[in-house]
Design a protein around this motif. Structure first.
Motif, PDB file in Angstrom:
ATOM      1  N   ASP A  86       5.373  11.459  -3.462  1.00  0.00           N
ATOM      2  CA  ASP A  86       5.241  10.633  -4.662  1.00  0.00           C
ATOM      3  C   ASP A  86       5.132  11.599  -5.833  1.00  0.00           C
ATOM      4  OD1 ASP A  86       4.605   9.004  -6.757  1.00  0.00           O
ATOM      5  OD2 ASP A  86       2.804   8.145  -5.873  1.00  0.00           O
ATOM      6  N   LYS A  87       6.260  11.878  -6.477  1.00  0.00           N
ATOM      7  CA  LYS A  87       6.325  12.911  -7.498  1.00  0.00           C
ATOM      8  C   LYS A  87       5.460  12.589  -8.713  1.00  0.00           C
ATOM      9  CE  LYS A  87       9.176  15.309  -5.045  1.00  0.00           C
ATOM     10  NZ  LYS A  87       8.663  16.495  -4.331  1.00  0.00           N
ATOM     11  N   SER A  88       5.170  11.316  -8.931  1.00  0.00           N
ATOM     12  CA  SER A  88       4.380  10.938 -10.100  1.00  0.00           C
ATOM     13  C   SER A  88       2.899  11.279  -9.934  1.00  0.00           C
ATOM     14  CB  SER A  88       4.541   9.448 -10.397  1.00  0.00           C
ATOM     15  OG  SER A  88       4.025   8.666  -9.332  1.00  0.00           O
ATOM     16  N   THR A  89       2.464  11.506  -8.700  1.00  0.00           N
ATOM     17  CA  THR A  89       1.043  11.780  -8.483  1.00  0.00           C
ATOM     18  C   THR A  89       0.775  13.099  -7.756  1.00  0.00           C
ATOM     19  OG1 THR A  89       1.003  10.611  -6.340  1.00  0.00           O
ATOM     20  CG2 THR A  89       0.572   9.305  -8.322  1.00  0.00           C
ATOM     21  N   ALA A  90       1.790  13.714  -7.173  1.00  0.00           N
ATOM     22  CA  ALA A  90       1.569  14.910  -6.351  1.00  0.00           C
ATOM     23  C   ALA A  90       0.857  16.012  -7.128  1.00  0.00           C
ATOM     24  CB  ALA A  90       2.902  15.417  -5.801  1.00  0.00           C
ATOM     25  N   ASN A  91       1.327  16.292  -8.351  1.00  0.00           N
ATOM     26  CA  ASN A  91       0.730  17.389  -9.117  1.00  0.00           C
ATOM     27  C   ASN A  91      -0.688  17.082  -9.586  1.00  0.00           C
ATOM     28  OD1 ASN A  91       1.347  15.497 -11.027  1.00  0.00           O
ATOM     29  ND2 ASN A  91       2.270  16.917 -12.476  1.00  0.00           N
ATOM     30  N   VAL A 148       5.873  23.838  -4.055  1.00  0.00           N
ATOM     31  CA  VAL A 148       5.325  24.721  -3.010  1.00  0.00           C
ATOM     32  C   VAL A 148       5.395  26.187  -3.388  1.00  0.00           C
ATOM     33  CG1 VAL A 148       5.864  23.081  -1.177  1.00  0.00           C
ATOM     34  CG2 VAL A 148       7.517  24.879  -1.734  1.00  0.00           C
ATOM     35  N   LEU A 149       6.071  26.507  -4.505  1.00  0.00           N
ATOM     36  CA  LEU A 149       6.220  27.906  -4.896  1.00  0.00           C
ATOM     37  C   LEU A 149       5.197  28.285  -5.962  1.00  0.00           C
ATOM     38  CD1 LEU A 149      10.095  28.350  -5.127  1.00  0.00           C
ATOM     39  CD2 LEU A 149       8.573  28.981  -3.243  1.00  0.00           C
ATOM     40  N   PRO A 150       4.522  29.421  -5.814  1.00  0.00           N
ATOM     41  CA  PRO A 150       3.589  29.902  -6.843  1.00  0.00           C
ATOM     42  C   PRO A 150       4.349  30.266  -8.120  1.00  0.00           C
ATOM     43  CG  PRO A 150       3.285  31.062  -4.754  1.00  0.00           C
ATOM     44  CD  PRO A 150       4.562  30.308  -4.630  1.00  0.00           C
ATOM     45  N   ILE A 185      -8.171   5.904  -6.330  1.00  0.00           N
ATOM     46  CA  ILE A 185      -7.847   6.535  -5.045  1.00  0.00           C
ATOM     47  C   ILE A 185      -6.849   7.678  -5.253  1.00  0.00           C
ATOM     48  CG2 ILE A 185      -8.244   4.398  -3.760  1.00  0.00           C
ATOM     49  CD1 ILE A 185      -4.703   5.544  -3.997  1.00  0.00           C
ATOM     50  N   ALA A 186      -6.697   8.462  -4.223  1.00  0.00           N
ATOM     51  CA  ALA A 186      -5.617   9.452  -4.145  1.00  0.00           C
ATOM     52  C   ALA A 186      -4.848   9.184  -2.862  1.00  0.00           C
ATOM     53  CB  ALA A 186      -6.174  10.871  -4.144  1.00  0.00           C
ATOM     54  N   HIS A 187      -3.570   9.498  -2.858  1.00  0.00           N
ATOM     55  CA  HIS A 187      -2.811   9.282  -1.625  1.00  0.00           C
ATOM     56  C   HIS A 187      -1.775  10.377  -1.426  1.00  0.00           C
ATOM     57  CE1 HIS A 187       1.272   7.405  -2.767  1.00  0.00           C
ATOM     58  NE2 HIS A 187       0.790   7.910  -3.862  1.00  0.00           N
ATOM     59  N   ILE A 188      -1.388  10.511  -0.189  1.00  0.00           N
ATOM     60  CA  ILE A 188      -0.281  11.385   0.203  1.00  0.00           C
ATOM     61  C   ILE A 188       0.790  10.485   0.790  1.00  0.00           C
ATOM     62  CG2 ILE A 188       0.471  13.260   1.724  1.00  0.00           C
ATOM     63  CD1 ILE A 188      -2.450  14.292   1.639  1.00  0.00           C
ATOM     64  N   MET A 189       2.018  10.629   0.320  1.00  0.00           N
ATOM     65  CA  MET A 189       3.101   9.760   0.775  1.00  0.00           C
ATOM     66  C   MET A 189       4.273  10.582   1.288  1.00  0.00           C
ATOM     67  SD  MET A 189       5.285   6.863  -1.313  1.00  0.00           S
ATOM     68  CE  MET A 189       6.544   7.970  -1.938  1.00  0.00           C
ATOM     69  N   LYS A 208      -0.762  18.049  -3.297  1.00  0.00           N
ATOM     70  CA  LYS A 208       0.051  18.869  -4.203  1.00  0.00           C
ATOM     71  C   LYS A 208       1.210  19.534  -3.465  1.00  0.00           C
ATOM     72  CE  LYS A 208      -3.586  19.951  -7.565  1.00  0.00           C
ATOM     73  NZ  LYS A 208      -4.449  21.028  -8.128  1.00  0.00           N
ATOM     74  N   HIS A 209       0.971  19.926  -2.241  1.00  0.00           N
ATOM     75  CA  HIS A 209       1.998  20.618  -1.460  1.00  0.00           C
ATOM     76  C   HIS A 209       3.040  19.669  -0.872  1.00  0.00           C
ATOM     77  CE1 HIS A 209       1.017  24.903  -1.167  1.00  0.00           C
ATOM     78  NE2 HIS A 209      -0.234  24.549  -1.326  1.00  0.00           N
ATOM     79  N   PHE A 210       2.586  18.519  -0.358  1.00  0.00           N
ATOM     80  CA  PHE A 210       3.471  17.769   0.522  1.00  0.00           C
ATOM     81  C   PHE A 210       3.729  16.300   0.149  1.00  0.00           C
ATOM     82  CE2 PHE A 210       1.218  20.969   3.155  1.00  0.00           C
ATOM     83  CZ  PHE A 210       2.295  21.827   3.342  1.00  0.00           C
TER      84      PHE A 210
END
Length: 643
Positions: free
Chosen positions: A268-273, A561-563, A229-233, A263-265
């Motif tokens: 959960d830093k371990s999975t966001a990227n 969030v920054l390019p 799965i993927a999640h946003i937290m 990726k933006h929001f």
């Protein structure tokens, strides 16, 4: 942590095997030979594991290998291999490792097939356990057994919950709901009874190492397999956590890309990227039951949940892939290994003992057993028996290969196990059973003691651990503790290298993100007109439509969030395309690169200090011990490795 570091040395720090078939000496350290075969084996073993390309270069790898051997030489010179703590830890590891090599490799197909059947299914059960010592006397055992028979009847009549509330005390009696479980999740006897009990029925009392149980089986089902799965937290510590997750959910509903939003929001830093992706998991593997239930409840790949709350935060979960239980043939090898490690391996222990009896030469002791039967008396039943006058302790008893056991050895075994015979078995039966147990124990011990000579794989791994443990102790004494003990030296290192410790250039900014360029263009225009963020939100977002999300704070160039090519300049930025979306920023202030104080950089300084100290120390070792490399053999090694 200690074991992890030791294993790190085994993989990355270049360990050689204990077995050397080739006698080509690649180099010597003060005349101690290091063989070419060792280097080739280690190089090939680690080739796919190392990330540093320099370690794939033979000359660079050889330099690391020589450094490793120099450190081991120093450790032995300092006598670290004679320290009791080192010997004790090595002995403990050897005992644990040996367990993996002392099982009968002829695992029956039936046992493996049973294991596969059980991991392919799940049982929902509750149980009542009455704790009982394994050596309890028959009367106590019967009392517990009868009590559980009585409780079983009550469960069948009154229901488990009613009985549970009355009898559970968390000390001697445990009445618990276990939920769903599959094979290998419980001890084997418990697992067996649970899988063999019909739904809606209660087992008869049975024994495990914890005591006696009854099991009430509520349901059985096919295994749910695994879920990817993927999640946003959004973290719970945010005051607007719920409203923020709802805004993100609205953007998903509007068709925006889940991965991009993660990726933006996602916090959960371990999975966001990674777009919110988690490693695949099965039932019972996650610490949050709410999260797991939500994940397994999604029917179709690509579907996602509504926002829900767990004890970790607010989530939206998307199903990427359903992973069913693999076919039997794909799992057979791993199941065999698990069976050998599991308590069910006792089912095949008899075949192992029989094989050892065939392998090793054992003397006949029938007459000796008759003698021991004759010297037992009633004191044995009350644990007060001892050898009689005229007993010959040094007389030869049983012999396994070259290892002789004496009368005293067997007498000690009888004395130690007196309490096990409180039920007053006949003396000949006591002696016969004791001898069988004694012989089995000594056969297993003999095999374990000679395992390094019988099993090269075991010898290699043990040798690797032995040197890895030794290297750990050396590095701890010489390098790692230095930063703790010599704080003045670390401070001086910082003073001499201040230019290496700094905060990167950062911005104090508000960044607007949207999947639609027109919405970000609108935000850019409003920012340039001096509108506040709240005013802009009210224009571009509505109660039912969230087109733009805003992120505020101090950020460096690596912020999610920054390019990568973001220009650090005050004012309204240009519009960037980033992570399949568009962003624009209001930069309120540019914070220039600033050097860190010692306290701010302390952790990194200590690490760098250790690295510098290790490099200098290695140079000292190179001067202390003479290393001679055989260039002809090295050329041959390179030829073999490059082909």
């Amino acid at each position: 942590m200690r074991l992890f570091t030791i294993l790190f040395f085994l993989v990355v720090s270049l360990k050689l095997s204990a077995q050397n078939n080739s006698k080509e000496v690649l180099f010597t350290v003060d005349e101690d030979p290091v063989y070419a075969s060792e280097f080739i084996r280690v190089f090939n073993k680690n080739l796919d594991l190392v990330k540093d390309e320099s370690q794939k270069d033979i000359d660079a790898y050889l330099k690391l290998f020589v450094g490793y051997k120099l450190k081991l030489k120093e450790a032995k010179t300092l006598g670290l291999d004679t320290v009791p703590k080192y010997k004790r830890e090595l002995s403990n590891y050897r005992s644990q490792l040996a367990k993996n090599y002392l099982s009968d490799n002829k695992v029956t197909d039936a046992l493996v097939e049973e294991a596969y059947e059980r991991i392919s299914n799940e049982v929902d059960a509750s149980h009542i356990l009455i704790r009982l010592d394994e050596n309890a006397n028959p009367s106590d055992t019967l009392k517990v057994y009868n009590k559980l028979v009585e409780l079983r009847e009550r469960v069948l009549k009154e229901g488990f919950t009613t009985v549970q509330k009355e009898v559970h005390d968390g000390k001697e009696v445990y009445a618990e709901d276990l939920g769903y479980f599959s094979g290998f999740k419980m001890v084997y006897p418990f697992e067996t009874v649970a899988f063999n009990t019909e739904i809606g029925t209660v087992s008869m009392p049975f024994k495990t190492q914890f005591g006696y149980h009854i099991v009430y089986v509520k349901d059985k089902r096919k295994s749910r397999g695994k879920r990817e799965i993927a999640h946003i937290m959004v973290n719970l510590n945010q005051a607007d956590a719920e409203s923020r997750i709802q805004d993100i959910y609205k953007k998903i509903e509007q068709g925006e890309d889940f991965e991009s939003l993660a990726k933006h929001f996602s916090e959960d830093k371990s999975t966001a990227n990674k777009g919110g992706k988690l490693s695949p998991f099965s039932s019972g593997e996650l610490r949050s039951k709410e999260f797991e239930d939500q994940a397994f409840a999604i029917e179709n790949e690509g579907d996602y949940t509504k926002p829900f709350k767990s004890n970790f935060g607010w989530h939206i979960v998307k199903l990427i892939h359903k992973i069913e239980t693999a076919p039997f043939e794909d799992m057979k090898a791993s199941l065999e290994a698990k069976v050998l490690r599991d308590s069910r391996s006792k089912l095949i222990s008899n075949s192992r003992i029989n094989e050892l009896k065939q392998r090793y030469a054992i003397t006949n002791v029938d007459e000796d057993l008759n003698y021991f039967t004759s010297i037992l008396n009633a004191t044995y039943y009350i644990s007060k028996w001892h050898t009689p006058e005229g007993f010959k302790p040094e007389k030869a008893f049983v012999k396994i290969e070259d290892q002789q056991f004496t009368y005293q050895d067997f007498a000690n075994f009888l004395i130690k196990n007196q309490r096990r015979n409180a039920n007053k078995l006949p003396f000949n039966e006591i002696v016969t059973k004791a001898y069988q147990t004694f012989l089995e124990k000594q056969l297993l011990a003999y095999q374990e003691a000679h395992l390094e000579f019988e099993n090269p794989d075991f010898a290699n791994i043990l040798s690797e651990y032995r040197d890895g443990l030794l290297l750990f102790d050396l590095m701890e004494n010489e390098i790692w503790k230095a930063a703790i003990k010599d704080t003045l030296a670390v401070q001086e290192y910082y003073n001499n290298n201040k230019e290496n410790y700094f905060f990167k250039e950062r911005v104090d900014a508000v960044v607007a993100s949207s999947a639609k360029k027109k919405d970000i263009s609108k935000v850019a225009k409003l920012l340039k007109k001096g509108k506040t963020i709240d005013q802009i939100k009210s224009i571009v977002n509505t109660k039912d439509q969230v087109n733009v999300l805003f992120t505020k704070g101090i950020m460096d160039g690596e912020h999610q969030v920054l390019p990568d090519d973001f220009l650090f300049q005050e004012g309204v930025s240009e519009i960037y395309k980033h992570n399949d979306a568009y962003v624009v920023a209001q930069v309120n202030n540019v914070l220039p690169k600033t050097y860190k104080t010692y306290e701010e950089a302390k952790g990194k300084v200590a690490s760098d200090f250790q690295d510098a100290k290790e490099k200098k120390w290695l140079i000292d070792l190179e001067n202390k011990y003479q290393v001679k490399i055989n260039q002809e053999v090295l050329n041959s090694v390179k030829s073999k490795l490059n082909n």
